[in-house]
Design a protein around this motif. Structure first.
Motif, PDB file in Angstrom:
ATOM      1  N   HIS A  99      36.489  49.900  57.648  1.00 33.43           N
ATOM      2  CA  HIS A  99      37.565  49.783  56.669  1.00 33.43           C
ATOM      3  C   HIS A  99      36.922  49.786  55.295  1.00 33.43           C
ATOM      4  CE1 HIS A  99      40.766  48.934  59.430  1.00 33.43           C
ATOM      5  NE2 HIS A  99      40.322  47.734  59.782  1.00 33.43           N
ATOM      6  N   SER A 100      37.607  50.338  54.328  1.00 35.36           N
ATOM      7  CA  SER A 100      37.161  50.190  52.939  1.00 35.36           C
ATOM      8  C   SER A 100      38.316  49.608  52.132  1.00 35.36           C
ATOM      9  CB  SER A 100      36.698  51.521  52.346  1.00 35.36           C
ATOM     10  OG  SER A 100      37.783  52.406  52.211  1.00 35.36           O
ATOM     11  N   ILE A 101      37.956  48.795  51.158  1.00 31.69           N
ATOM     12  CA  ILE A 101      38.941  48.191  50.264  1.00 31.69           C
ATOM     13  C   ILE A 101      38.650  48.720  48.865  1.00 31.69           C
ATOM     14  CG2 ILE A 101      39.832  46.040  49.309  1.00 31.69           C
ATOM     15  CD1 ILE A 101      38.773  44.659  51.878  1.00 31.69           C
ATOM     16  N   ASP A 102      39.591  49.454  48.306  1.00 33.49           N
ATOM     17  CA  ASP A 102      39.434  50.018  46.960  1.00 33.49           C
ATOM     18  C   ASP A 102      40.231  49.172  45.980  1.00 33.49           C
ATOM     19  OD1 ASP A 102      37.874  52.280  47.798  1.00 33.49           O
ATOM     20  OD2 ASP A 102      39.728  53.166  48.573  1.00 33.49           O
ATOM     21  N   ILE A 103      39.536  48.687  44.950  1.00 33.89           N
ATOM     22  CA  ILE A 103      40.170  47.852  43.937  1.00 33.89           C
ATOM     23  C   ILE A 103      40.056  48.559  42.597  1.00 33.89           C
ATOM     24  CG2 ILE A 103      40.165  45.612  42.785  1.00 33.89           C
ATOM     25  CD1 ILE A 103      38.835  44.466  45.323  1.00 33.89           C
ATOM     26  N   TYR A 104      41.193  48.883  42.015  1.00 30.20           N
ATOM     27  CA  TYR A 104      41.237  49.546  40.713  1.00 30.20           C
ATOM     28  C   TYR A 104      41.622  48.510  39.669  1.00 30.20           C
ATOM     29  CZ  TYR A 104      41.208  53.678  43.628  1.00 30.20           C
ATOM     30  OH  TYR A 104      40.851  54.615  44.562  1.00 30.20           O
ATOM     31  N   MET A 105      40.766  48.353  38.666  1.00 29.24           N
ATOM     32  CA  MET A 105      41.047  47.336  37.648  1.00 29.24           C
ATOM     33  C   MET A 105      40.639  47.822  36.269  1.00 29.24           C
ATOM     34  SD  MET A 105      38.096  44.510  38.413  1.00 29.24           S
ATOM     35  CE  MET A 105      38.464  44.262  40.108  1.00 29.24           C
ATOM     36  N   LEU A 106      41.236  47.182  35.266  1.00 31.94           N
ATOM     37  CA  LEU A 106      40.907  47.458  33.878  1.00 31.94           C
ATOM     38  C   LEU A 106      39.961  46.374  33.375  1.00 31.94           C
ATOM     39  CD1 LEU A 106      44.463  48.281  32.479  1.00 31.94           C
ATOM     40  CD2 LEU A 106      42.693  49.889  33.205  1.00 31.94           C
ATOM     41  N   LEU A 107      39.053  46.749  32.485  1.00 29.10           N
ATOM     42  CA  LEU A 107      38.123  45.808  31.886  1.00 29.10           C
ATOM     43  C   LEU A 107      38.546  45.544  30.456  1.00 29.10           C
ATOM     44  CD1 LEU A 107      35.426  44.237  31.767  1.00 29.10           C
ATOM     45  CD2 LEU A 107      34.331  46.393  31.139  1.00 29.10           C
TER      46      LEU A 107
END
Length: 123
Positions: A99-107
């Motif tokens: 499984h992969s967990i992709d986390i998209y976030m702003l800095l």
């Protein structure tokens, strides 16, 4: 012999604040588990904290850049208010699959500008 792994629960912790400030460094946009094999939850901040930008001259910016020194290490050993926590519930996993967990976030780059460290390491 096991043909599959049972479902599991995963906690992902990110350092999210330079103490003692309460300004957040990251704002999660989206979290996805590969092949829809699970779901993740996180505490959503409806209005990400932003530090007001200061109007400064190019000379001040250059001076600040070259006078930064030292290293700051940010880490989350245990869940607390300085950490951003993502909780994921994963479905069972057939042998030899992943499984992969992709986390998209702003800095929030304004937070980095305010810090005096030349290197910031997130562990």
């Amino acid at each position: 012999l096991f043909r599959s792994l049972p479902g599991s629960f995963v906690h992902v912790l990110f350092p999210n604040r330079f103490l003692p400030t309460d300004v957040e460094m990251f704002h999660i946009q989206e979290v996805m588990v590969s092949k829809d094999k699970g779901n993740c939850t996180f505490q959503k901040n409806p209005s990400p904290c932003v530090i007001p930008q200061e109007k400064e001259s190019i000379f001040h910016t250059i001076f600040t850049f070259f006078t930064k020194s030292g290293r700051k290490v940010l880490k989350c050993d245990k869940p607390d208010t300085s950490c951003l926590i993502v909780n994921c519930n994963l479905s069972s996993l057939p042998k030899e699959e992943a499984h992969s967990i992709d986390i998209y976030m702003l800095l929030n780059t304004e937070v980095l500008k305010k810090d005096s460290s030349s290197v910031i390491q997130v562990v």
